[in-house]
Structures are given as C-alpha cells and as structure tokens.
Design a protein around this motif. Sequence first.
Motif, mmCIF file in Angstrom:
data_model
loop_
_atom_site.group_PDB
_atom_site.id
_atom_site.type_symbol
_atom_site.label_atom_id
_atom_site.label_comp_id
_atom_site.label_asym_id
_atom_site.label_seq_id
_atom_site.Cartn_x
_atom_site.Cartn_y
_atom_site.Cartn_z
ATOM 1 N N TYR A 92 -10.878 2.442 -9.318
ATOM 2 C CA TYR A 92 -10.615 1.514 -8.206
ATOM 3 C C TYR A 92 -11.719 0.469 -8.123
ATOM 4 O O TYR A 92 -12.847 0.716 -8.544
ATOM 5 N N HIS B 80 -2.705 -0.483 -3.762
ATOM 6 C CA HIS B 80 -3.547 0.151 -2.746
ATOM 7 C C HIS B 80 -2.939 1.481 -2.326
ATOM 8 O O HIS B 80 -1.725 1.630 -2.305
ATOM 9 N N CYS C 103 0.850 -1.200 0.000
ATOM 10 C CA CYS C 103 0.000 0.000 0.000
ATOM 11 C C CYS C 103 0.882 1.245 0.000
ATOM 12 O O CYS C 103 1.867 1.316 0.740
#
Length: 896
Positions: free
Chosen positions: A456, A442, A426
């Motif tokens: 997304y 992410h 992420c």
Amino acid sequence: MLFLLFLHKLRYAPQNPLSLTSLLFFFFLFSPCLFLDHLFPTSFHFRCYCQHVEVTHLHTLAPIQLYWVFFLFGVIREFLMAGGPFTSLFRIYASRNNVHSARVLLSNQNFRSMNQFNNWVLEIHQFSPSFDVPCRQFSTSLVDIVHSHSTLKNPQFSIFNPADARPFSSSVDDEDGNRVKLNEKKSLDSVEDGVLEGVDGNSVGAGDANESCVCDSMVIEEKQTDDVEGGNNIVGKKNLAFRDPVDLYRELRTAEKNDNLKRSDWDTLQDIFSCFSKSGWAADQALGIYIGKSFFHTAVNRFRNFFFKKCSADLAMHLVSLGASDKAVRFLFPIFVEYCIEEFPDEIKRFRNMISSADLTKPHTWFPFARAMKRKIIYHCGPTNSGKTYNALQKFMEAKKGIYCSPLRLLAMEVFDKVNALGVYCSLYTGQEKKHVPFSNHIACTVEMVSTEELYDVAVIDEIQMMADSCRGYAWTRALLGLKADEIHLCGDPSVLDIVKKICSETGDELYEQHYERFKPLVVEAKTLLGDLKNVRSGDCIVAFSRREIFEVKMAIEKQTNHRCCVIYGALPPETRRQQANLFNEQDNEYDVLVASDAVGMGLNLNIRRVVFNSLSKYNGDKIVPVPPSQVKQIAGRAGRRGSRYPDGLTTTLQLEDLDYLIDCLKQPFENVKKVGLFPFFEQVELFAGQLPDISFAHLLEKFGENCRLDGSYFLCRHDHIKKVANMLEKVQGLSLEDRFNFCFAPVNFRDPKAMYHLHRFAALYSIKVPVSIAMGMPKGSARNDAELQDLETKHQVLSVYLWLSQHFKKEIFPYKKKAEEMAIDIADLLGQSLIKACWKPESRQGGNPRPQQKEDGHERHKGDGYRRPNSLVKIYEKKRQEKELLQGHSQKVVV
Ligand SMILES: Nc1ncnc2c1ncn2[C@@H]1O[C@H](COP(=O)(O)OP(=O)(O)OP(=O)(O)O)[C@@H](O)[C@H]1O
C-alpha cells in the motif's frame, strides 16, 4: 600503531571496503583461531556461560570490519595486558550489511569476579565508543564454572546456552494493569553486580517439593561427633565457599558414600533442600539451563537423594553453617546445575526444544518484507475529538492505494460509507463480510483482517493505543510491524507513543509525531444530576456499564420525563447501533437522549451535548471495579463534536459523590504503556505442538503461555476465551490443529450457552465434512420482552459466527452465507424496532453479570421506581485510598 591507523580508517571511512590483501591477511591470521573453538574445551565452556555482548546500531560497519576490530583488539590487548599469546575469540552474528551481536567465545582472561568481566566489556566500550556495545551481566556463581575444564568431559554441555535465556511470558497484564498469573515469570537478566538475583529474590510460588521422597541410604548418627567441628573443618568451611562448584560436584560424584552426621545436621540439610525446592530464584535460574518449572521439583528431589548419599562431612557442615537460607541455596545451585547437566540431558533437550519453538522474541523480524521497506510512520497523537482520524483519512483518500484498519466493524463500515460517498472507491473487509467495490484501490477493514502481503501507499491504523489491549492488542502490534505501506498513519492517545518509538527504532522505520489538542476543551459540570434522572436534558448521553443498568435507566427516564431514549451497547449488531445513533442524531424526532455502555467510546459519530456517568464502576467479568481513567476520558471525550449541533462538550455524573473521581480521571495524564500485546501465528503454535504431540489444544495453548519467551516490550495476549472454546470443541473428532485454531477465533460470546451450542454444532458438522446448515428459525417479529430481545441478540450472534466461519473456511462447507447475511440484516432490523418500544425490565443472561438480588453485587434501590444503581464503588475505593494514605503517613511518622 597499526591498529590505531586501522581504527582511524574505520572511523572516517567506514563504508570503504577492505582490500583483498587485507582480507587474505585476515584469513591467514584468523583461521587458526576459528579452530580453537573446537580444539580447546574452554571455548565450549565459555560459550555455555559467558554472556551475550549485544552490539547494536552498527549499520555503518560491515561485519568483516567488525571482525577486524575485535580481532585486533584481542591481539593487542592480550599482548599488552596479559603479556601472552592471544586466545580471545569473538563470534560475530551478522547479516550481509549489519552486525546484530558479538559473542565472546574464548578468552585468556581469568575473570575472578563479575566486576572484572564487566570492566573488561567496559573497556571495549571505551576503546570503541561509537560501537555502542551494551553488555549483559551474568552470575558470579556461573563465572566460577567458566574456569573449570572438567565438565567438558560431558558432551551435553554444548547443547544449551543459558546466555540465550530470556524472560518467560507466563503472566499477562489484565485490562486493569494487574498481573494475571499463569506461571511465575521472571527475567534471567536481573543480575546485579556479581550477584545472581531473581526478580524478587525470595522463594515465590515454587510449590511444594515432594517431601515424601526419602533418601534411603541416609546414615543418621545419634552420637556426638565433636571432631567434625574441629579447627580443620573451619578452614575447610571457609575454603568451601570459594571452591569451584564443579570440583565439588566431581567429588560428590566420585564419593563412595556419605560421612556420618548428627541427626540435627541431617535435619538442617533437609530444611535446606526444602528451601531450595521452594526457591523461586533457583527455579528461575534453572530455566537458564532448560530445567523447566514443572520438572524443577523432581530434579531437586533427585539431587537431594544423590547429595545425601554422597555428601562429605565438610560439605554438610558448611551447608549447616549457612542454614536454610538464600546463601545455602546459592551455594548449592551451581552444584545442582552440574548434576542436572549430567543426569537429565533428555529432559533438558526436550525442554530446550519446547522453549525454542515457543520463541516470540524479536517480533519485528517476523515480517521480512516490511523490514525490507523504508516506512514512514506518522503518529497522530492527541485526545478524542481533536481531528486525528480526520487528518489521517485525508492522506488515505489522497493515496493511490490505501488501507484503513479499524478497531470495530462499525467504524470500518462508517469509513467505507464516508469514503465512497466522497467519490473514492473503497471496499470493505471485516471478519463477517467482504464487499468488493469494482475498481477500488482502497480498503476499510477491521484490524484483525489486515493483509501483510499486499503493498500500500498509505495505511491508517486507528486507535493505536489498543496495542496494549490485553485480549486484542496483538492485532494492532501485527499491523504496525507487518504492514507493507510506504506511509503508515497511527491515530491514538499518547499512551503508546514511547513503545511505538522503541518499535520503530527496532524496525528501522522513520517516526514523525503530530500532536493535537481538543478543538474545544471538555467542561465538567460540577452540579451533577444530583441523583435524579429527571434532570436529564436533550442531547445527553447517560453512560452505564451493564445491559441491565442501561435498560433500567432507559425505563426510569422514559417514565419520569418526556424524553425518549436510544440505546447502544456491545451485544447489539453494528447495523442496529448505527440505526440507534442515527435516530439520536436526527433532530426531527423525540429520541433525544442516548443511554449507552462503554461501546459508545469508539467509532460512532454522535451529536452528544453532555456525557453523564450513571456510575463509574463496572463488572470486569470477575468483580465490580472502578472504571479505569483512560476509559473514562475516552467516553467523556465523546461530548461535543466539531461541526455538530453541540461543538462544546460537557460531562458530569449522576451522583454528586462520583464527581471527584470523574475529575480525577480527566486530570490524570495518559498512562505510559510499557508493553504491547502479541499472540503467535498458527505456524508458531503448530511448531510448538510438534514438541507436545499428545495433549489437547486447550492444554497446548496453556503450555505455550507458560513457556513462550517474549522481549521486554511485549506481553502474551489473554486467551481465556480461546481456551474456553477449545475446551468445548475438545470432544469433536476429526478437526485438524489448524481447524481448531480457526474455530477458536470465531467471534462468539462464550457466556452465551446458545451461541456456544451453535458453534459446537458448526464444528461437529464441519468435522464430518457435511455442509453446515444454519438450522435456526427466523423470529416472527420484534421482541415483546427482554427474553425475546436477548434471543434476537443471540440469533444475530450465531449468524455472525456463521458468516465469520464462511470467510475463514472453505465456502463449500458453509454454503448458506447469503441466507445468513439476509437473516442477519432482518434480525438487526428487528432489534432496532424492539429497542424503540422497549419498556420492560431487563433479565440477566445465564452466567452473565451478577443479578441485582445478589447482595454482593453492591446495587441499591433507587427511590422506589424500580431502578437500581451500583453503590458508589468509587466512594469505597476513595475511602480505602484515604485510609491507606493515612496508614502510610502514620508509618512514616513512626519511622521519623
Ligand atoms: N479539519 C477539519 N475540518 C472539518 N471537520 C473536521 C476537521 N477535523 C476534524 N473534523 C471533524 O471533527 C470530528 C472529530 O474529528 P476526528 O474523528 O478526526 O477526531 P479524533 O481525534 O480522531 O477523535 P476520536 O479519537 O474520537 O475518533 C469529526 O466529526 C471530524 O469530521
């Protein structure tokens, strides 16, 4: 019969396209009608004053089919009811698949009253109930004008359309739900059954008319003119009330000069015009014809001069009989409208252009790509500590590509760490930093930084109730409206659930609700701390609402007990807050009490056993007010956390007298928010600036605030802080409008003069295209007193602004990003060290909260230990409430 058959077909096979033959037939029949719009002046007229007939939920109907319905309806109905040829013409506003609205352009109906028009639209409802055709009511005064033809000689008529008028945005709600007046803001829609009503109907804040404007040709007769009030005139007066205002205006226009009148009558007329000029209602209605509030008084004065030069005895006597009243204002208004249209076409055009460039209506249409998607919205709705974010984050981590939008940099950092620790790559994206993790799909970001371009699978918007925040609400609204994600998880309390439902019905997204309860109920300790900080225990979080209070409480606890305190407040960098939170959470040290501001209400994972409110009042930048119940709930809810050392949460107050207020706040249901925040994009401000080229940026923002139009579900976010920065940067030459706009959003504390000075310096260097230096030395060590601590806080602020600017402007102009990052980390560290040993008296920042010495700040001395707490404002507030209730009870008794 044919028509019924047609309707039948439409109802049961709505998706069937019409045949080519039908289309040809339709075109053949209908094309002459289209010309009517231009041939017959009535259509212009009707367009000017007739109302919008909104048609919604017509997804099953193709526009062409709706054309048919209205068209045939018009034909048949006119033949049946009026017995004449059809002249009704509708304009349908439609995209390829959906009909947005239909407007009546032409009708042979003679609407004699508002009711008649409404009944007519109601018939459409009954006739086609599935069409859901709500109608907007409109003014009776204007209905009369609808039938007039004479004004059509005026070509300016076609330039405006009062039916388009929408509520203006000139006021916003502040944090406490109070109206903050930027300018009087009234809906033009509040028209009741044929009577045009302003919101309050009274004259409000319209300001003083220019009373010095004197009519030079006014003829004042001292002699009695008995015959003026003769029988004929009484008839004339009666008739005047029903006369077409357009005719009256024409007569005035063509009159050579005024009739002689008594001085007392002229005086009454003066009073009437003064009343007109001050009438909030008239000023509001004038907006409908694009006479702005700033021009309204000039327009009224010019109208008064014109009127006095030309007015006939009949007209004057009719007005005198009405006196300086609302009736007189309402009688004069349509005549005033005619006058304005003819006299001020340029002003009207200018204001109209300005208004249309400040149009913030229908914000859901700003994001066509998000609208093209069928999004699924899941609202995780519940109190704090109920597992909402946990569940949403599970979905986020499971997704192929996800984004988490956080209210705080700190929380974004927490999620970034947590998710990476769990093996999901992420990245972190905040105003100050961009940490890209290779191969990551992410992102954890602050809500202001969310991209509406990227696609997304799953998005999470945390603390969605912040949509209603008076300053930052726009960022949540933008994220909800603009995110291109198949699934969007909203986490928050239920206060914005209704408005989210409304927004979803506008965007066409599917909404699912998931309701949560607290894992363990929050328990209120009735005993309180009895005003004594010695009763503090391990695991307590003492909540105070100012930096000064926080340090005073910390000092008192450490002096009177064996506990050591960690400190968390808004001015601390996120890294320092985390360091303090970790220190508090860890068990193997003596730092077992936390003293914190409301900054503790969101984001941090804390092992709090009990939340103790040191006070329940706070300084709101203007005065000391009780803490709003929603905030009390949010903070108290931090006590007890699933999986932590203290799963059961307790809350109480320091003083017994504050306990009732705490209980009241916790008992109160979540307030249902009516409006959420909105703020224009740069492009919208730029468009608006085109209308007002020669004004400063701060003034431009102010004008935008006054003139922008908003739908009923939105308010314009407060921008006082932006204006303050804009004012400061006014003298910096060479900044483009976009530069100014961006500089104004830099996260600077405008109350801190040092931070403001540095921002000014950054902007000045930027404007001459010189690489911007940090020009700030590193402190030698941790702080030894409060002044040094504040200096560290300011230094971190300045670095944070530098980092923010380096992210929002060209890298070459802010080349010392790396250095700024390193310095910021070091200073955050020094701040942490300083807080650990802090045992000094706090100082006030210049221009910050009121000093305790000031009597009006309501602080009291506490048992000689140097600690002061605010007088219980809650108590005062409660007392006032009781007095009010008593008074109300008394007046009710009197009424009975
Ligand atoms: N199903 C679960 N299993 C394990 N822990 C959980 C579960 N649900 C929630 N928790 C834990 O409970 C705590 C509170 O959960 P969470 O933060 O999701 O609540 P919340 O309702 O979002 O509260 P807030 O609004 O305060 O953020 C967290 O520490 C979280 O890790």
